[in-house]
Design a protein around this motif. Structure first.
Motif, mmCIF file in Angstrom:
data_model
loop_
_atom_site.group_PDB
_atom_site.id
_atom_site.type_symbol
_atom_site.label_atom_id
_atom_site.label_comp_id
_atom_site.label_asym_id
_atom_site.label_seq_id
_atom_site.Cartn_x
_atom_site.Cartn_y
_atom_site.Cartn_z
ATOM 1 N N LEU A 17 -18.906 -15.723 4.255
ATOM 2 C CA LEU A 17 -18.797 -14.369 4.794
ATOM 3 C C LEU A 17 -18.127 -13.496 3.755
ATOM 4 N N VAL A 18 -18.802 -12.415 3.374
ATOM 5 C CA VAL A 18 -18.182 -11.366 2.570
ATOM 6 C C VAL A 18 -18.080 -10.147 3.470
ATOM 7 N N ALA A 19 -16.885 -9.598 3.596
ATOM 8 C CA ALA A 19 -16.663 -8.525 4.567
ATOM 9 C C ALA A 19 -15.597 -7.559 4.082
ATOM 10 N N ASP A 20 -15.678 -6.342 4.609
ATOM 11 C CA ASP A 20 -14.608 -5.356 4.455
ATOM 12 C C ASP A 20 -13.723 -5.460 5.687
ATOM 13 N N VAL A 21 -12.441 -5.704 5.474
ATOM 14 C CA VAL A 21 -11.515 -5.958 6.570
ATOM 15 C C VAL A 21 -10.387 -4.944 6.546
ATOM 16 N N THR A 22 -10.111 -4.390 7.706
ATOM 17 C CA THR A 22 -8.974 -3.505 7.888
ATOM 18 C C THR A 22 -7.999 -4.176 8.833
ATOM 19 N N VAL A 23 -6.805 -4.449 8.353
ATOM 20 C CA VAL A 23 -5.754 -5.060 9.164
ATOM 21 C C VAL A 23 -4.466 -4.296 8.907
ATOM 22 N N PRO A 24 -3.817 -3.726 9.935
ATOM 23 C CA PRO A 24 -2.544 -3.042 9.742
ATOM 24 C C PRO A 24 -1.522 -3.957 9.080
ATOM 25 N N GLU A 25 -0.633 -3.371 8.282
ATOM 26 C CA GLU A 25 0.341 -4.168 7.548
ATOM 27 C C GLU A 25 1.190 -5.035 8.453
ATOM 28 N N SER A 26 1.431 -4.567 9.665
ATOM 29 C CA SER A 26 2.287 -5.306 10.589
ATOM 30 C C SER A 26 1.539 -6.368 11.372
ATOM 31 N N ALA A 27 0.190 -6.434 11.193
ATOM 32 C CA ALA A 27 -0.621 -7.328 12.024
ATOM 33 C C ALA A 27 -0.373 -8.777 11.665
ATOM 34 N N SER A 28 -0.315 -9.593 12.688
ATOM 35 C CA SER A 28 -0.224 -11.035 12.496
ATOM 36 C C SER A 28 -0.654 -11.706 13.782
ATOM 37 N N GLY A 29 -1.207 -12.910 13.666
ATOM 38 C CA GLY A 29 -1.574 -13.677 14.858
ATOM 39 C C GLY A 29 -2.948 -13.331 15.376
ATOM 40 N N ALA A 30 -3.416 -14.139 16.311
ATOM 41 C CA ALA A 30 -4.771 -14.013 16.826
ATOM 42 C C ALA A 30 -4.988 -12.715 17.566
ATOM 43 N N GLY A 31 -3.939 -12.182 18.182
ATOM 44 C CA GLY A 31 -4.122 -10.999 18.997
ATOM 45 C C GLY A 31 -3.948 -9.696 18.248
ATOM 46 N N ALA A 32 -3.647 -9.763 16.944
ATOM 47 C CA ALA A 32 -3.392 -8.551 16.182
ATOM 48 C C ALA A 32 -4.659 -7.728 16.044
ATOM 49 N N PRO A 33 -4.518 -6.378 16.020
ATOM 50 C CA PRO A 33 -5.703 -5.539 15.878
ATOM 51 C C PRO A 33 -6.285 -5.655 14.483
ATOM 52 N N GLY A 34 -7.526 -5.291 14.357
ATOM 53 C CA GLY A 34 -8.165 -5.324 13.059
ATOM 54 C C GLY A 34 -9.649 -5.079 13.207
ATOM 55 N N GLU A 35 -10.274 -4.701 12.108
ATOM 56 C CA GLU A 35 -11.712 -4.467 12.107
ATOM 57 C C GLU A 35 -12.330 -5.206 10.937
ATOM 58 N N LEU A 36 -13.529 -5.706 11.163
ATOM 59 C CA LEU A 36 -14.231 -6.468 10.143
ATOM 60 C C LEU A 36 -15.672 -6.005 10.099
ATOM 61 N N LYS A 37 -16.141 -5.651 8.900
ATOM 62 C CA LYS A 37 -17.529 -5.220 8.712
ATOM 63 C C LYS A 37 -18.226 -6.210 7.780
ATOM 64 N N ASP A 38 -19.224 -6.901 8.319
ATOM 65 C CA ASP A 38 -19.975 -7.872 7.516
ATOM 66 C C ASP A 38 -20.743 -7.182 6.394
ATOM 67 N N LEU A 39 -20.693 -7.778 5.220
ATOM 68 C CA LEU A 39 -21.567 -7.379 4.118
ATOM 69 C C LEU A 39 -22.609 -8.466 3.847
ATOM 70 N N ASP A 40 -22.204 -9.713 3.992
ATOM 71 C CA ASP A 40 -23.130 -10.830 3.824
ATOM 72 C C ASP A 40 -22.568 -12.020 4.597
#
Length: 319
Positions: A17-40
């Motif tokens: 998986l190659v992806a663009d990922v946005t994760v807030p600096e404070s994010a950690s753990g399974a429940g943390a917010p974040g966005e993932l956009k697949d490239l391949d």
């Protein structure tokens, strides 16, 4: 936003998986917010775990198939410009005496040292990838079941991992261990079922298998069985993602696969050629899990350990 590459090398397949990922600096753990956009996102069947259960070693031809796939993946990672890469290897590599040969070869090709993760680490990564989208959409607690080639991971929790266990039953290991004929004999099937039941007993000592609201199934055995259940004319990840398949349909398909010949399984439209000889064992594991948990259906997820790897790779600058 960080462009990352994640590689998951299991007993049967190697995936990228190659992806663009946005994760807030404070994010950690399974429940943390974040966005993932697949490239391949892609998968190749390399059967790295060929005969590992019997010999305890990675076969030279299996290593070469895997290294060839790694070379192809290296070209894609470079072309897409990923700035961080994380590579994990799972069940077959954990069990192999010569895993140092595997580690050295991957590092030479991809420039990153593969992490031979424990079963618990594998489970936690799968949970992260599978549940990030489910919060607020489907009720917890979740039981995430990742049926691989050599092992099956169980992980439970709601907004974080609460319990995890890996057991050594997977579609390749069961098929080889019980010498499945074409099709498997009743004695072989009963022996495999007993093997799976014992593994579920071991998992249940750690993970509350019956205390779940939503069962989430991951990996190729689950998606293939779901594709058969949905009568898909070809593999369609969009249609499969978050599909819900009732246990009665899983039971029907499992019985059919266990009595089908190799040619009959190969003719199924959604069947990948590399899964034809092991899918019956994978379906058997899935059905056993559903019967043990009492789940009325399984939610299929196309997001799994790869997505968990991508999120953690983006969130940890040291990688």
């Amino acid at each position: 936003m960080t462009r990352v590459a994640a590689v998951d090398c299991g007993t049967n397949s190697i995936r990228l998986l190659v992806a663009d990922v946005t994760v807030p600096e404070s994010a950690s753990g399974a429940g943390a917010p974040g966005e993932l956009k697949d490239l391949d996102r892609r998968m190749e069947i390399v059967r790295l775990g060929q005969d590992v259960d019997r010999t305890g070693r990675l076969a030279p031809e299996a290593l070469e198939r895997t290294f060839a796939a790694c070379r192809r993946y290296a070209e894609i990672i470079e072309r897409l410009g990923a700035v961080r890469t994380r590579f994990v290897a799972t069940s077959a590599t954990r069990d192999a005496e010569n895993r140092a040969d595997f580690v050295r070869g991957v590092e030479e090709i991809l420039g990153v040292r593969p992490e031979v993760v424990t079963g618990d680490e594998e489970a936690a990564l799968a949970f992260t990838g599978a549940t990030k989208e489910l919060s607020g959409r489907l009720p917890g607690p979740y039981l995430v079941v990742d049926i691989g080639g050599g092992s099956t991971e169980f992980v439970s929790g709601t907004d974080r991992v609460e319990a995890a266990r890996s057991v050594d039953v997977g579609c390749v290991r069961l098929t080889e261990r019980h010498h499945f004929a074409d099709p498997p004999t009743p004695r072989q099937i009963e022996a495999a079922k007993a093997d799976v039941a014992a593994a579920l007993d071991a998992a249940e000592a750690t993970v509350p298998l019956r205390d779940t609201t939503t069962l989430v199934g991951l990996a190729g055995s689950v998606t293939t069985v779901a594709g058969i259940a949905m009568d898909l004319p070809a593999y369609d990840s969009t249609a499969l993602h978050h599909a819900r398949i009732p246990v009665a349909r899983i039971r029907e398909i499992t019985d059919s696969l266990l009595t089908a010949t190799h040619a009959e399984r190969a003719a199924i439209p959604v069947m990948h050629p590399g899964r034809v000889d092991v899918i019956a064992a994978g379906a058997l594991v899935l059905l056993a899990v559903m019967e043990r948990t009492g789940a009325p259906d399984v939610v299929v997820s196309e997001h799994d350990i790869l997505d968990g790897l991508a999120f953690t790779c983006a969130a940890e600058p040291g990688r």
